[in-house]
Write a protein that holds these residues in place. Structure first.
Motif, PDB file in Angstrom:
ATOM      1  N   ALA A 139      57.912  30.182  60.187  1.00  0.00           N
ATOM      2  CA  ALA A 139      57.786  31.637  60.047  1.00  0.00           C
ATOM      3  C   ALA A 139      57.536  32.017  58.591  1.00  0.00           C
ATOM      4  N   THR A 162      53.921  31.408  57.846  1.00  0.00           N
ATOM      5  CA  THR A 162      53.086  32.432  58.481  1.00  0.00           C
ATOM      6  C   THR A 162      53.117  33.734  57.699  1.00  0.00           C
ATOM      7  N   THR A 187      57.225  37.899  61.502  1.00  0.00           N
ATOM      8  CA  THR A 187      57.610  36.644  62.153  1.00  0.00           C
ATOM      9  C   THR A 187      59.028  36.253  61.767  1.00  0.00           C
TER      10      THR A 187
END
Length: 335
Positions: A189, A192, A317
């Motif tokens: 995450a 991202t 995220t």
């Protein structure tokens, strides 16, 4: 420098082992009589240990949250805690030497004392920086702000506990696997969401060099830290150099600490037009003991979200992640 390991007998009787193996025990039950007694130091390590051992061991942290762990001198009563310890986990890398010395002097002869950082980081990979200059011989010890090292910490905890308490090996192994899965999700995450930061924007000016290994792993640049190795404010010429650097690089945010307020960082922000974000933390878990985010996972997510959003990115995220503990956290976190 290698960790201090001492041969450890198995503590549990056959009757206790029979009661604890398998899946029959209630995860919400108190730690059983005869459980391994663990002492740990800073809160992130205590949290990682607690996620692995759950309710099958007794975990006592001894470094209060929000304390400067580099200069923390354990009070005399901590010696009594060490005298009862079966396992002692310290970060090592010369982070909390007075506490380590107290453990060596007071823990039982058959106790297992582990310097986790020394186990997972070869000397060839030591990082020296502004707060930890090479000439002083102390490497940056803040491995746990990098999820890849958080996983390695958990690996050492698992190895130690399986050797010390083999009757609960299956339980510890299952907790470890669940923890590693969440730590890997945290890492993914992070990658991202950090991609949403404008190009060239992954730059950190912080109150302390706590993110060196994180920066190396995830491609960030630490352009400076205001807290030098002696933990005093930097000299005026160093402040002037940082101000020039912030202006040149157009750094939008300067990251301070909610634990250690800095008038110097405020000055730098005022003179450069950068925003001063004073909520970062490296070993003070969010909330209080028992709160859902009071964990290593919660701490790391908080810092990453703060960094990414502060530098113009989005952190959807990370915010969607489950950062709850994977096992009951009954550890004692001194405040």
């Amino acid at each position: 420098m290698s960790p201090v390991r001492r041969p450890a007998p198995v503590l549990c009787s056959l009757a206790v082992l029979a009661a604890l193996t398998g899946c029959g025990a209630d995860q919400g039950s108190p730690a059983p009589d005869g459980a391994v007694r663990i002492v740990s130091t800073v809160a992130p390590i205590t949290s990682i240990v607690a996620n692995v051992v759950g309710d099958r061991a007794v975990v006592t942290g001894v470094v209060p949250e929000g304390t400067n762990s580099h200069t923390f001198e354990p009070p005399p009563q901590i010696a009594a805690v060490m005298e009862e310890a079966d396992v002692v986990f310290v970060n090592g890398l010369q982070l909390e030497e007075p506490t380590f010395d107290l453990a060596k002097a007071n823990a039982p002869e058959d106790a297992t004392i582990v310097k986790i950082g020394d186990e997972v980081l070869p000397e060839s990979e030591y990082i020296y920086d502004f707060s930890f200059p090479k000439e002083e011989g102390k490497p940056n010890p803040h491995l746990w702000t990098d999820p890849t090292y958080g996983i390695k910490y958990a690996d050492v905890v698992l190895e130690t506990m399986v050797a010390r308490d083999p009757g609960n090996a299956d339980y510890y192994t299952a907790n470890h696997a669940a923890f590693v899965a969440r730590a890997k999700a945290l890492s993914e995450a992070l990658r991202t969401d950090q991609a949403t930061i404008p190009a060239g924007g992954k730059q950190l000016l912080t109150y302390h060099d706590a993110y060196a290994y994180f920066a190396k792993t995830y491609g960030w640049q630490v352009i400076g830290a205001v807290q030098p190795s002696n933990f005093d404010d930097p000299q005026p010429r160093e402040v002037a150099r940082i101000i020039d650097q912030v202006k040149e690089r157009k750094v939008p945010v300067i990251f301070g600490s909610e634990v250690f307020p800095s008038t110097v960082l405020e000055q730098i922000a005022a003179e450069t037009g950068a925003r001063y974000e004073d909520t970062l933390r490296d070993d003070d878990l969010p909330g209080g003991p028992g709160d859902p985010d009071h964990s290593w996972l919660g701490l790391m997510r908080f810092d990453y979200v703060t960094m990414i959003e502060g530098l113009g990115g989005t952190a959807g995220t990370l915010k969607a992640l489950d950062v709850s503990d994977v096992a009951p956290d009954r550890a004692d976190y001194p405040q």
